[in-house]
Design a protein around this motif. Structure first.
Motif, short mmCIF file in Angstrom:
data_model
loop_
_atom_site.label_atom_id
_atom_site.label_comp_id
_atom_site.label_asym_id
_atom_site.label_seq_id
_atom_site.Cartn_x
_atom_site.Cartn_y
_atom_site.Cartn_z
N ALA A 20 36.60 43.13 31.64
CA ALA A 20 36.82 42.28 30.47
C ALA A 20 35.98 42.80 29.31
N ASP A 21 36.34 42.39 28.11
CA ASP A 21 35.60 42.80 26.92
C ASP A 21 34.17 42.29 26.96
N MET A 22 33.25 43.12 26.49
CA MET A 22 31.83 42.77 26.32
C MET A 22 31.05 42.69 27.64
N VAL A 23 31.70 42.88 28.76
CA VAL A 23 30.98 42.83 30.03
C VAL A 23 29.98 43.98 30.12
N LEU A 76 38.05 40.19 39.86
CA LEU A 76 37.79 40.96 38.64
C LEU A 76 39.10 41.37 37.97
N GLU A 77 40.12 41.59 38.76
CA GLU A 77 41.41 42.00 38.20
C GLU A 77 42.10 40.86 37.46
N HIS A 78 41.89 39.64 37.91
CA HIS A 78 42.60 38.50 37.32
C HIS A 78 41.67 37.57 36.54
N GLY A 79 40.40 37.93 36.40
CA GLY A 79 39.44 37.00 35.80
C GLY A 79 39.51 36.87 34.30
N GLY A 80 39.71 37.99 33.60
CA GLY A 80 39.78 37.95 32.14
C GLY A 80 38.48 37.43 31.52
N ASN A 81 38.64 36.47 30.61
CA ASN A 81 37.48 35.96 29.88
C ASN A 81 36.59 35.04 30.70
N LYS A 82 36.94 34.78 31.96
CA LYS A 82 36.08 33.96 32.83
C LYS A 82 34.92 34.76 33.40
N ILE A 83 34.97 36.08 33.31
CA ILE A 83 33.96 36.93 33.96
C ILE A 83 32.67 36.99 33.16
N LEU A 84 32.78 37.15 31.84
CA LEU A 84 31.59 37.36 31.01
C LEU A 84 30.53 36.27 31.17
N PRO A 85 30.87 34.98 31.16
CA PRO A 85 29.81 33.97 31.30
C PRO A 85 29.08 33.98 32.64
N VAL A 86 29.66 34.65 33.65
CA VAL A 86 29.07 34.63 34.99
C VAL A 86 28.12 35.81 35.22
#
Length: 254
Positions: free
Chosen positions: A176-179, A132-142
């Motif tokens: 991340a944004d929008m999460v 979660l600390e290093h994910g950035g924009n990869k988190i939202l789609p998951v």
């Protein structure tokens, strides 16, 4: 002239009944059977203990099951290893975290929230925070793939696992944004268990509640998590939280 038969009594006029068959009008003949007081309902109620309704088991812990995370770890499919230093245990990643396929790995680590034994529980929880600390924009789609493992962890109703999952949720909404907004449609899956444990606070009077210092007080953590949901969930967050947990008071409107 009619002769009376020997042994027979005098004839009775028509309509006249025998004296022993005559009873007063309205008289009810009592039954010879009498119920003893020891067998009456009133007597039986004296020593009766009324059993209350069975427990619903809302706070009862559920046994954990073998998780996907454990299967992946024991097969060696996860790029992690245990590293020791002067500060304690930590994860040694065999690859750069930023290069991981989050669609594959992040849901697997979230399934590990149900783990309770070392090293599985350590790898799962620390791995989630690292990703979660290093994910950035990869988190939202998951996000849609994370709801079931989050729900499974909370449904175990284990106090320790609930506290750990709440801390993960607090980290998730700010990762991340929008999460935070993306989680709003899934409040109906996440919030029911939080509603059950929301008022579970330890009242120690004048004593020191060390669980508050360690952030292990379930009631406080739930309140913090709901406030994080409201702050990061946008304009529809509060009304959806209020629908699931009517006692929640807004941290923004108030």
């Amino acid at each position: 002239m009619v002769e009376e038969k020997e042994g027979s009594g005098p004839s009775k006029p028509a309509g006249e009944t025998s004296p022993q068959l005559q009873e007063p009008l309205g008289h009810v003949k009592k039954s010879k059977q009498q119920v003893s007081e020891g067998f009456t309902i009133k007597a039986m109620m004296k020593n009766t203990v009324v059993r209350g309704p069975p427990s619903a088991g809302a706070f009862k812990e559920r046994p954990p099951k073998t998780t996907v995370f454990r299967k992946f770890y024991e097969r060696g499919d996860l790029p992690i290893a245990l590293d020791h230093d002067t500060k304690g245990n930590k994860i040694a990643w065999k690859v750069e975290i930023e290069t991981l396929d989050y669609n594959s790995y992040l849901p697997v680590f979230f399934h590990g929230l149900c783990e309770m034994t070392f090293p599985h529980e350590f790898f799962a929880r620390q791995g989630i925070h690292d990703m979660l600390e290093h994910g950035g924009n990869k988190i939202l789609p998951v996000i849609p793939q994370l709801i079931i493992p989050i729900k499974n962890a909370l449904n175990l109703r284990n106090r320790q696992i609930i506290c750990i999952t709440l801390k993960v949720l607090q980290h998730l909404v700010v990762s991340a944004d929008m999460v935070g907004r993306a989680l709003v449609p899934y409040y109906r899956q996440i919030l029911p268990i939080l509603s059950i444990f929301k008022n579970m606070n330890v009242n120690s009077g004048d004593g020191i509640e060390y669980s508050q210092q360690k952030r292990e007080n379930i009631g406080d953590l739930i309140q913090e998590t709901l406030e994080a949901f409201e702050r990061c969930g946008g304009e529809n967050a509060f009304i959806n939280i209020k629908y699931m947990i009517p006692t929640y008071q807004s941290c923004i409107l108030n």
